[in-house]
Design a protein around this motif. Structure first.
Motif, PDB file in Angstrom:
ATOM      1  N   ARG A 247      44.487  40.490  34.612  1.00  0.00           N
ATOM      2  CA  ARG A 247      44.287  41.544  35.610  1.00  0.00           C
ATOM      3  C   ARG A 247      45.634  42.126  36.068  1.00  0.00           C
ATOM      4  O   ARG A 247      46.163  41.763  37.121  1.00  0.00           O
ATOM      5  CB  ARG A 247      43.539  40.977  36.811  1.00  0.00           C
TER       6      ARG A 247
ATOM      7  N   ILE B 166      45.125  46.356  31.893  1.00  0.00           N
ATOM      8  CA  ILE B 166      43.848  47.073  31.985  1.00  0.00           C
ATOM      9  C   ILE B 166      43.943  48.412  31.272  1.00  0.00           C
ATOM     10  O   ILE B 166      42.997  48.845  30.598  1.00  0.00           O
ATOM     11  CB  ILE B 166      43.427  47.229  33.460  1.00  0.00           C
TER      12      ILE B 166
ATOM     13  N   TRP C 281      39.814  48.303  37.375  1.00  0.00           N
ATOM     14  CA  TRP C 281      40.678  47.715  38.407  1.00  0.00           C
ATOM     15  C   TRP C 281      39.899  47.426  39.685  1.00  0.00           C
ATOM     16  O   TRP C 281      40.137  46.408  40.351  1.00  0.00           O
ATOM     17  CB  TRP C 281      41.857  48.649  38.711  1.00  0.00           C
TER      18      TRP C 281
ATOM     19  N   ALA D 159      35.484  43.829  38.413  1.00  0.00           N
ATOM     20  CA  ALA D 159      35.962  42.518  37.945  1.00  0.00           C
ATOM     21  C   ALA D 159      35.292  42.189  36.617  1.00  0.00           C
ATOM     22  O   ALA D 159      35.897  42.325  35.565  1.00  0.00           O
ATOM     23  CB  ALA D 159      35.689  41.438  38.979  1.00  0.00           C
TER      24      ALA D 159
ATOM     25  N   ALA E  60      36.838  38.866  34.455  1.00  0.00           N
ATOM     26  CA  ALA E  60      38.071  38.567  35.186  1.00  0.00           C
ATOM     27  C   ALA E  60      38.100  37.103  35.582  1.00  0.00           C
ATOM     28  O   ALA E  60      39.167  36.485  35.654  1.00  0.00           O
ATOM     29  CB  ALA E  60      38.176  39.455  36.415  1.00  0.00           C
TER      30      ALA E  60
END
Length: 210
Positions: free
Chosen positions: A88, A93, A125, A128, A143
């Motif tokens: 993350r 991303i 972003w 998740a 995530a």
């Protein structure tokens, strides 16, 4: 080591995990860890070549989970989806979105139906975990999960494998896959256990063991 693995496959001792897998119905002619054979890489390539290439070429920091990870470990399993735990950061991303957008991902609802949604850096972003549909396979972007708190936390429980075409990927370790499947204990997880245990037994062979 290769001779030891050949001997184990040719004459699995009673009580071994490999013999248990055979008794369970695993076709060991398809099962061989990638460090001893490139057949796992070919099997992964057959269904997921384009997306694996995209993740590799765009340098996406991720750990491959689930069925594709098992195939890359040498499993005979067949899977129709790709599960990845992604790092993350804004930069990663952006790479992830660039890699996946050519596959026209849509949001996959619980009933399996796909719906359009803005698949872009802002959406990922601010979210998740995403269950995605593509015309050829499903993708789960994760995530974190109950067992896997973050990409960084899981790195020590992953390993790097190289496919037959020289692509390298980080995949979840067999030990962690076994631990998670034992905890989840769904029917499909129970079916995978004998093969994972056999793959661990093969992995842990000493070079001088028959």
């Amino acid at each position: 080591m290769r001779d030891a693995v050949r001997e184990l496959f040719a004459n699995p001792p009673p009580g071994s995990k490999l013999q248990a897998a055979i008794d369970f119905g695993v076709d060991i002619s398809l099962m061989d860890p990638p460090q001893y054979s490139d057949r796992s890489g070919y099997r992964a390539d057959r269904s997921f070549r384009e997306i694996l290439d995209a993740l590799f070429e765009h340098r996406v920091d991720c750990i491959i989970l689930g069925g594709v990870a098992l195939i890359l470990h040498g499993s005979t399993r067949v899977t129709f989806d790709l599960d990845i735990l992604y790092q993350r950061s804004h930069e990663n991303i952006a790479r992830l979105v660039t890699a996946l957008i050519p596959f026209d991902p849509k949001l996959r609802l619980p009933d399996g139906k796909p719906v359009d949604f803005p698949f872009d850096e802002h959406t990922i972003w601010n979210g998740a975990n995403f269950t995605l549909w593509t015309p050829d396979f499903d993708i789960d972007l994760l995530a974190s999960t109950e067992d896997l708190p973050s990409y960084e936390a899981v790195l020590p429980e992953s390993e790097v494998v190289e496919t037959n075409r020289g692509r390298t990927f980080r995949i979840l370790s067999l030990d962690t896959l076994l631990r998670i499947k034992r905890r989840l204990n769904r029917v499909k997880d129970q079916l995978a256990l004998p093969e994972i245990e056999a793959l661990i037994e093969i992995r842990d062979l000493k070079p001088d063991e028959p």
